[in-house]
Design an enzyme around this catalytic site. Sequence first.
Site: not given
Length: 343
Positions: A94, A141-142, A165, A252
């Site tokens: 982060d 990214r995922r 989540r 990031c």
Amino acid sequence: MTTTVQEEDTVTAGSTSAPWRIGTRGSLLALTQAGTIRDALIATGQPAELVVIKTPGDLSSDPVQKIGVGVFTSALRDELAAGTIDIAVHSYKDLPTAQDPRFTIAAVPPREDPRDALVARDGLVLGELPAGARVGTSAPRRAAQLRALGLGLEIAPLRGNIDTRLRKVIDGELDAIVIARAGLCRIGRTDAITESLEPVQMLPAPSQGALAVECRTDDPQLIEVLAGLDDAATRAAVLAERSLLGELEAGCTAPIGALAEIVESIDEDGRIFDELSLRACAAAIDGSDVLRASIVGAPSDAAELGRTLARELLDLGARALLSVTDEPAPTDFTNSSPMENNR
């Protein structure tokens, strides 16, 4: 503005010196991460306690693009600069890649497992999810790497702390989520994982699973003490990954994966020595293409290895690839939130 709340906390028994104040956000994951540093200091005879920092980001439900991606780490740094706390514990991924001269990352403790983890209904692994299954993730990214696998998955935005989540899968709102394995490990929820995703399937974010223990540069005594918590292999790996990210001039939230590891090699005379292996990828957010590259070299050359591999990705066309937006991810993907440090 930030506000601080002093936690009643354990300090070294019988100590007459003031405890070092360790700044952390108030989530379970952040407190757990900071608590490992507190406990390590106490084990060496150094009094320490946690100070919870409440940030505007914690108090706001606005999208991260509105409140600012760096609002969480900058709040800790503001308190560190002001002297309200002596130490800040960050999830390393982060932090911005540019160094702030006011602060020193005095320790990078041993890294938790950096892989991503799948949490899916009915104990399914990634290859068993049917086409059209809804998979939640907070990271571009995922999202990009999931799309590139060509499994026909529907990618859905994902926000909130780890429990929030996980509940989205339990309640049937999503078929699966992909989050950092490190966060689940740290809070004791590895039982929820249905598959740990190998780097060949999904490269993690640069410095995923690593912590940065930061203090003021003008505090050499504390720097020396914190250095005892440093892990050289983790620091070298993270340096390589973040140097790559910096050379790519990507933040990031960019669809870039990287993983560095110390591996054993054998020379011509049969002698064993350590090398640093770095793998990286740059992906189009729509999953249309993924560029991959790798490099091996001396751990002492970690920063240059990262920059060299970044330049190779750029030569392969990474700059143009990262700008592909034909099938953009939902808004939350483009500004993934550090609300849970190892999301």
